[in-house]
Scaffold this active site. Structure first.
Site, short mmCIF file in Angstrom:
data_model
loop_
_atom_site.label_atom_id
_atom_site.label_comp_id
_atom_site.label_asym_id
_atom_site.label_seq_id
_atom_site.Cartn_x
_atom_site.Cartn_y
_atom_site.Cartn_z
N LYS A 128 0.84 -1.07 0.19
CA LYS A 128 -0.53 0.02 -0.41
C LYS A 128 1.33 1.18 -0.05
CE LYS A 128 -4.20 1.92 2.61
NZ LYS A 128 -4.47 1.74 3.56
N SER B 29 -9.90 -1.22 7.35
CA SER B 29 -9.72 -0.50 5.91
C SER B 29 -8.87 -1.96 5.00
CB SER B 29 -8.53 0.19 6.11
OG SER B 29 -8.83 1.91 5.68
N SER C 218 -9.52 1.34 2.83
CA SER C 218 -9.04 2.44 2.46
C SER C 218 -7.97 1.33 1.42
CB SER C 218 -7.70 2.84 3.25
OG SER C 218 -7.30 3.03 3.89
#
Ligand SMILES: *[C@@H]1O[C@H](CO)[C@@H](O)[C@H](O)[C@H]1NC(C)=O
Ligand SMILES: *[C@@H]1O[C@H](CO)[C@@H](O)[C@H](O)[C@H]1NC(C)=O
Ligand SMILES: *[C@@H]1O[C@H](CO)[C@@H](O)[C@H](O)[C@H]1NC(C)=O
Ligand SMILES: *[C@@H]1O[C@H](CO)[C@@H](O)[C@H](O)[C@H]1NC(C)=O
Ligand SMILES: *[C@@H]1O[C@H](CO)[C@@H](O)[C@H](O)[C@H]1NC(C)=O
Ligand SMILES: *[C@@H]1O[C@H](CO)[C@@H](O)[C@H](O)[C@H]1NC(C)=O
Ligand SMILES: CC(=O)N[C@H]1CO[C@H](CO)[C@@H](O)[C@@H]1O
Length: 541
Positions: A113, A218, A194
């Site tokens: 990420k 997330s 997210s």
């Protein structure tokens, strides 16, 4: 459709003509093919192929880059590819040829990420232009652990900007620097967030697996929407050092993969004490990490005590709840004892103060660690000024309401008001919620629908594993949000979550693995868009 045509395969120098993105209905060719299909390959498959010389890590990197390029214009999943990936792969191939294997991820490409920093040519921005070009003093502990295990950090995955901690009217998977990530089980799908890019990348086999981060939902939520296994580890099991923060009390980093075993292998590689993250001192048994891979036991449900928090579960009739109750019965049939594990505080009044005040404190600490800080931003206030003034940040169309509220607090996380609120959260998540229900009922895990599993575990820092289970029916009405992303529709995947006490990942992995092996549902529906470059297109060219 993505503009296709020719994709450069750098190591071999060959240009491949690509015919197009495979339609999902044709399915991946696996049987009778020497190469494992990258859409559902496992770490064990890749390791076998690398060990036997069927293909190399350079081949793998080329194949994954080809796949990324096939879909990225359309889906915005990957924000950058590691310019050194092929060289790193070649080095790892050489080591393997000499009989030297660094660890369980030797030569395996992983995307991370875009809030997990690497000390290399790649940016770490959380999707914000304020950090484009910034430099960190060294690798984040996560990047260091991945490299020590032999992994190739292939690139960075797009995300909801600031891990969804900026705006009250943005969208999941949108970042100023990376654009909008789209989910792959329906056109224009909201990928959830997210860790949106991490989810879609694993679902499409753009790398073997990915790392995501979670503060509240997330990892679990995008893993569910991308039909994946996601592990949200106990806060403190995986170091947050040089990971762009929201909250030191809730942030954690974990794997998002297609199988429980792959998630276990990756978690094994990244867990552990880090002198730069005090929360890792809480790891029990003097920091010894259990054997998560050995915990993958298909018989683990036999004799397990599974708690059901009846008094907090939705009573509405929905495909997800029907699927949930089916899953519970399946666990019972596998020999689990199903018991009530009600929560004593069914609906606590939680406050957003913890995240607001932690972010104010922790984001300033992140900026302070940079060795090059392109806009000299040191506080949230300065970050907000930058964001308001930089057109690509799309302010005010995407506002900064979350930061406005944090700044309005006027104190940081050493304040007594913060401490009092934190104790209340620990009561709601602990005694009054998840941990109390686990202890009082002596259960190994609590099982919940993944859509409602994140909140209480988040405030307590407790672990969750989601496993793919079902899909919304074909006739599900399409719902879109105000920016046109499809938030609910046909074939949307959903998962089942296992939650437990702090640092009980070993037990949860066992139960999740047994449940996965009993169901193996994730291939019942394929993504509507699938890249079709496979190792067979690369090896030998
Ligand atoms: C990182 O950002 C800088 C500044 O925009 C850019 O020049 C560089 O190419 C980026 N790195 C990668 C690997 O994309
Ligand atoms: C860890 O905690 C101790 C005691 O509060 C503190 O002195 C130290 O600076 C902390 N270390 C880090 C890396 O935060
Ligand atoms: C748990 O809650 C449900 C729903 O509120 C209730 O029917 C049940 O009696 C409770 N069970 C226990 C053991 O408290
Ligand atoms: C940041 O600070 C450095 C050192 O004071 C200065 O040279 C540079 O111009 C500043 N950059 C910006 C964008 O203000
Ligand atoms: C988002 O909120 C801001 C105010 O906070 C508003 O100016 C803007 O128009 C909103 N955007 C959308 C798309 O509604
Ligand atoms: C928190 O605020 C207090 C009081 O303003 C200040 O003394 C302290 O340095 C701040 N700490 C952090 C970590 O920002
Ligand atoms: C299609 C698209 O917008 N892709 C973007 C993905 O993110 C990189 C890095 O910000 C951009 O360069 C691409 O344009």
């Amino acid at each position: 459709m993505a503009p296709l045509g020719r994709v450069l395969v750098a190591a071999s120098g060959a240009w491949l003509s690509l015919v197009g993105v495979a339609s999902a209905s044709t399915g991946p060719p696996v049987k009778g093919q020497p190469f494992p299909s990258l859409i559902d390959v496992t770490i064990d498959d890749l390791t076998d192929g690398l060990d036997s010389g069927l293909f190399t890590s350079v081949d793998l990197v080329n194949a994954y880059i080809g796949r990324i390029e096939q879909v990225n214009d359309e889906l915005n999943v990957v924000t950058e590819i590691n310019p050194d990936a092929l060289e790193i792969a070649a080095g790892l191939d050489e080591l393997r040829a000499q009989g030297e294997v660094m660890g369980p991820l030797h030569g395996i490409p992983i995307l991370i990420k875009n809030n997990i920093a690497t000390d290399d040519k790649m940016n770490n921005t959380a999707g914000s232009f304020s950090l484009l070009g910034a430099k960190v003093p060294h690798d984040s502990f996560m990047a260091k652990k991945l490299r020590e295990a032999g992994a190739i950090i292939l690139g960075k995955a797009n995300l909801s900007q600031w891990a969804n901690y900026r705006s009250s009217n943005s969208t999941s998977g949108w970042s100023a620097h990376g654009g909008q990530v789209y989910g792959v089980y329906y056109p224009n799908m909201d990928p959830s967030g997210s860790s949106s890019g991490s989810g879609v990348a694993s679902a499409l086999g753009l790398s073997l697996g990915t790392l995501g981060t979670e503060t509240s939902g997330s990892i679990i939520s995008p893993a569910q929407r991308s039909n994946l296994v996601g592990i949200k580890p106990t806060v403190g099991l995986t170091s947050r050092h040089l990971v762009i923060p929201i909250s030191e009390h809730q942030d954690t980093i974990g794997p998002m993969t297609r199988t429980v075993k792959d998630a276990a292998i990756i978690l094994q590689s990244i867990a552990g004490f880090d002198v730069n993250d005090n929360y890792t001192k809480a790891i029990p048994h003097c920091g010894r990490i259990p054997d998560y891979v050995a915990a993958c036991d298909a018989g683990a449900l036999q004799g397990a005590r599974i708690g059901i928090p009846y008094n907090i579960l939705s009573t509405s009739v929905s495909p997800e709840m029907t699927g949930y109750w089916e899953a519970v019965e399946l666990m019972r049939a596998e020999g689990a004892e199903i018991v009530a594990a009600n929560w004593t505080v069914p609906s606590p009044s939680t406050s957003s103060m913890i995240l607001q005040v932690d972010f104010l404190t922790n984001v300033a600490q992140y900026f302070a660690q940079l060795t090059y800080n392109p806009y000299n931003i040191s506080t949230l206030e300065e970050l907000r000024e930058f964001t308001w003034a930089y057109p690509e940040e799309e302010y005010p169309d995407r506002n900064t309401a979350t930061w406005d509220a944090a700044l309005a607090r006027g104190f940081n996380n050493t304040d007594i008001r913060f401490w009092n609120q934190l104790q209340e959260h620990y009561y709601f998540g602990g005694e009054g919620g998840l941990l109390g229900a686990v202890e009082r009922n002596g259960v190994d895990a609590i099982v919940m629908p993944s859509s409602s599993s994140a909140g209480r575990a988040a405030i307590q820092g407790a672990p969750i594993i989601t496993v793919p289970y079902g899909f919304l029916p074909e006739d599900t009405p399409v719902q879109a949000n105000s920016r046109g992303l499809v938030s609910r529709g046909p074939n949307f995947p959903y998962g089942i979550s296992f939650l437990g006490g702090l640092f009980t990942e070993e037990t949860l992995i066992g139960l999740a693995y047994a449940f996965e092996q009993k169901t193996l549902n994730r291939n019942q529906v394929q993504p509507y868009i699938v890249p079709d470059i496979e190792l067979g297109d690369i090896v030998g060219f």
